[in-house]
Every structure is written in structure tokens, then in C-alpha cells.
Scaffold this motif. Sequence first.
Motif, PDB file in Angstrom:
ATOM      1  N   MET A  58     -58.547   3.099 -68.558  1.00 55.51           N
ATOM      2  CA  MET A  58     -58.778   4.513 -68.306  1.00 55.51           C
ATOM      3  C   MET A  58     -58.855   4.758 -66.805  1.00 55.51           C
ATOM      4  O   MET A  58     -59.578   4.061 -66.090  1.00 55.51           O
ATOM      5  N   THR A  59     -58.113   5.732 -66.345  1.00 53.46           N
ATOM      6  CA  THR A  59     -58.226   6.111 -64.945  1.00 53.46           C
ATOM      7  C   THR A  59     -59.525   6.890 -64.757  1.00 53.46           C
ATOM      8  O   THR A  59     -60.094   7.420 -65.720  1.00 53.46           O
ATOM      9  N   PRO A  60     -60.021   6.997 -63.519  1.00 50.70           N
ATOM     10  CA  PRO A  60     -61.227   7.799 -63.291  1.00 50.70           C
ATOM     11  C   PRO A  60     -61.054   9.258 -63.716  1.00 50.70           C
ATOM     12  O   PRO A  60     -62.055   9.953 -63.947  1.00 50.70           O
ATOM     13  N   ALA A  61     -59.805   9.716 -63.861  1.00 51.21           N
ATOM     14  CA  ALA A  61     -59.549  11.076 -64.332  1.00 51.21           C
ATOM     15  C   ALA A  61     -59.553  11.168 -65.856  1.00 51.21           C
ATOM     16  O   ALA A  61     -59.444  12.267 -66.408  1.00 51.21           O
ATOM     17  N   GLY A  62     -59.643  10.022 -66.551  1.00 52.00           N
ATOM     18  CA  GLY A  62     -59.732  10.034 -68.002  1.00 52.00           C
ATOM     19  C   GLY A  62     -58.441   9.771 -68.747  1.00 52.00           C
ATOM     20  O   GLY A  62     -58.388   9.935 -69.965  1.00 52.00           O
ATOM     21  N   VAL A  63     -57.383   9.358 -68.064  1.00 52.07           N
ATOM     22  CA  VAL A  63     -56.115   9.061 -68.726  1.00 52.07           C
ATOM     23  C   VAL A  63     -56.167   7.651 -69.315  1.00 52.07           C
ATOM     24  O   VAL A  63     -56.442   6.683 -68.602  1.00 52.07           O
ATOM     25  N   VAL A  64     -55.904   7.538 -70.619  1.00 54.15           N
ATOM     26  CA  VAL A  64     -56.058   6.270 -71.336  1.00 54.15           C
ATOM     27  C   VAL A  64     -54.713   5.651 -71.693  1.00 54.15           C
ATOM     28  O   VAL A  64     -53.794   6.344 -72.146  1.00 54.15           O
ATOM     29  N   THR A  65     -54.607   4.344 -71.482  1.00 54.64           N
ATOM     30  CA  THR A  65     -53.486   3.544 -71.973  1.00 54.64           C
ATOM     31  C   THR A  65     -54.076   2.387 -72.763  1.00 54.64           C
ATOM     32  O   THR A  65     -55.042   1.760 -72.319  1.00 54.64           O
ATOM     33  N   GLU A  66     -53.500   2.105 -73.932  1.00 54.28           N
ATOM     34  CA  GLU A  66     -54.001   1.027 -74.772  1.00 54.28           C
ATOM     35  C   GLU A  66     -52.972  -0.098 -74.878  1.00 54.28           C
ATOM     36  O   GLU A  66     -51.775   0.161 -74.995  1.00 54.28           O
ATOM     37  N   PHE A  67     -53.469  -1.339 -74.838  1.00 54.34           N
ATOM     38  CA  PHE A  67     -52.623  -2.517 -74.934  1.00 54.34           C
ATOM     39  C   PHE A  67     -53.094  -3.365 -76.117  1.00 54.34           C
ATOM     40  O   PHE A  67     -54.253  -3.782 -76.153  1.00 54.34           O
ATOM     41  N   PRO A  68     -52.216  -3.634 -77.086  1.00 57.65           N
ATOM     42  CA  PRO A  68     -52.631  -4.484 -78.216  1.00 57.65           C
ATOM     43  C   PRO A  68     -52.838  -5.925 -77.775  1.00 57.65           C
ATOM     44  O   PRO A  68     -52.161  -6.414 -76.865  1.00 57.65           O
ATOM     45  N   THR A  69     -53.794  -6.603 -78.413  1.00 60.14           N
ATOM     46  CA  THR A  69     -53.964  -8.030 -78.170  1.00 60.14           C
ATOM     47  C   THR A  69     -52.858  -8.779 -78.904  1.00 60.14           C
ATOM     48  O   THR A  69     -52.060  -8.190 -79.634  1.00 60.14           O
ATOM     49  N   LEU A  70     -52.798 -10.090 -78.717  1.00 58.90           N
ATOM     50  CA  LEU A  70     -51.684 -10.864 -79.276  1.00 58.90           C
ATOM     51  C   LEU A  70     -51.786 -11.059 -80.781  1.00 58.90           C
ATOM     52  O   LEU A  70     -50.787 -11.357 -81.436  1.00 58.90           O
TER      53      LEU A  70
END
Length: 317
Positions: A58-70
Motif C-alpha cells: 500500500m502506498t501512503p496514499a492508500g493505493v493497494v497492490t496484491e501479490f499471491p504467494t507461491l
Amino acid sequence: MAVAVGLALLAPFGGQATAQEITEFALPSEGATPSGIAVGPDGNLWFTEVDAHKIGRMTPAGVVTEFPTLTTHSSPWRITAGADGNLWFTEASRNAVARITPAGVVTEFPLPSASSNPTAITTGPDGAIWVAQLAAGNVARIITTAPHTIVERSVGVHAEPFGVTAGPDGRVWFTDREHDFVGSLTSTGTDLTLHAIQPRAGAAGITAGPDGNLWFTQTSANQIGRITPAGVITDFPLPRFMGPMGITSGPDGALWFAGSGGNCIGRITTDGAVSEFPLPHAGSFPLDLVTGPDGAIWFTEAHGNRIGRLVPPAEGS
């Protein structure tokens, strides 16, 4: 992304209450159960999603990116920034420690002991990664450079290490959640010291404080503990039930903790004065927290499926 902004009461217990801003950021994955949180080398907030089996950024502005685990059932639990410029996290169900680059590339490192249930993770004073292995009774040390040697150190036959942190004395400190002690060991793992605490305390999170001591939460005893590097312990009972879990040093010279059972974020000064920040939504269950690059306190809401941001009060307020 839904963003909820609220004013929580800062209740200093004996002082006049003031309003304090809390902002909450809903996560894209439903039922993700955010748990651990850390600041990455890229200036973003990185957190684990236990039930979504993902790592969030999450950026300090609140933008979220999700990465799956293996693996689809890895149950990532806690996360820390490594000395190598990557993030490292525990996978409780996978019995592994994993590394994720700021670009989102994940690598897994299985732990030698079977079903060891890795929980907390930290970067040690020696630059290595240190991991509490709850079920194995070990604290593991992982070198961040190839060949990524892993050495497990037993801390007791029936020990259940839960939290872990780098101490100001060059040692690695850890809590035992079930057997009531706080321990430390050298980076070589050759010197182990255990300090008994109150029975049935439920020691959980631990962090180095701004006063040169270690501070830890006691969930069952509902208090915050302070231990000097020499082993002198002082307990600070909380004024109401908060069930503290995670704890971190704040930007204001105080300690901040997640009041998981009390649906709040708490603050304790180094002389033991406690303040409380109730969360806007009931049943949020905050678990872990960290001081962000913006000077705010960022925290995970496991049951609320949100990341929260709290602006500390101005000095003297």
C-alpha cells in the motif's frame, strides 16, 4: 477502493479527551485477514494477508497492490524489511520463510524442522533474518545472501516462541506466549538467557523501545511489560481490557500497541502513561502496527479486512 475517515477519541485516562483522526482503507480481497505490517525500502507499507494467501503493498496514499504467494495455502503471518532491500515474511501453513522483492517476485525457503509454525520475523542486529518457530520451540537465523543458510536454535524443550525483535544490546529478543518468559540470544546463538514473567501472561509482541529497553505485550494479563537488557521487568497494567498484541516504537518517543481485544490502538509512554484510540468500526481486531514513512501509525485490522492509519497527536495535546 473504499476509504472511511473517522475521528476517534484519544482518551488519556485521567486527562481531557481530544479527537484524533483515523483513516481506514478497505482491501480488495474479501476476507483477506491482514496480519503483519512493515515499511518497505520503497517507502510503501507491506502487509500479510493470512486467509487470502497474498502479500499486500500500500502506498501512503492508500493505493493497494496484491501479490499471491507461491502456494495457495501458505498463511503468511508476519513481515519485515530485510537488510538486502527485500521484504521477508513467515508462512505458517507452508513451514517456510519467503522473500518478496519490491517488484513482487516471491521466493520460498523451507525451514528444516517439520511443522514448526513460523510466526514472528525480524531483521537482527547482524543483518540476518530471525524467525520465531512456535511449534518447534526454535528461533531460526537465515542469511539473506546465497546460499541462504538456515540455522535453528532451540530455546527450550517445551518453549513456544511467538514474538521476536532486534535488541539495542546486539542480541535477538523473543517472547514465549505459553510458558511465560522473555528470552534473548546472541547472533551466534551460543548464549541463551531466559527471564520469567508473570504466569499466564500470554506474552506476544516485542519491540526495542526509545529508552534502550525492550517492551512487550501481555495479551492474557492485559498489560504492557518493559524489560531492561539486564533482565529487570516492570509491568504496566492497562486501565481496561485491551488484549494487546503487536507493539512498535512510535515517532513521538512512546510505544504504540494493537489493542486486539479492546478494538483500539493504544499508546504508552516510557514512564507508563496510557492513552487509547478507539477504532471507528466495532470488531476490527487490530493485530500489528508500524510507524509509516509519513510519521503516522499504520495498522492491520484482521477482522475488519482493512489497513488503518492514525495520525499521532501533536506534542503536548
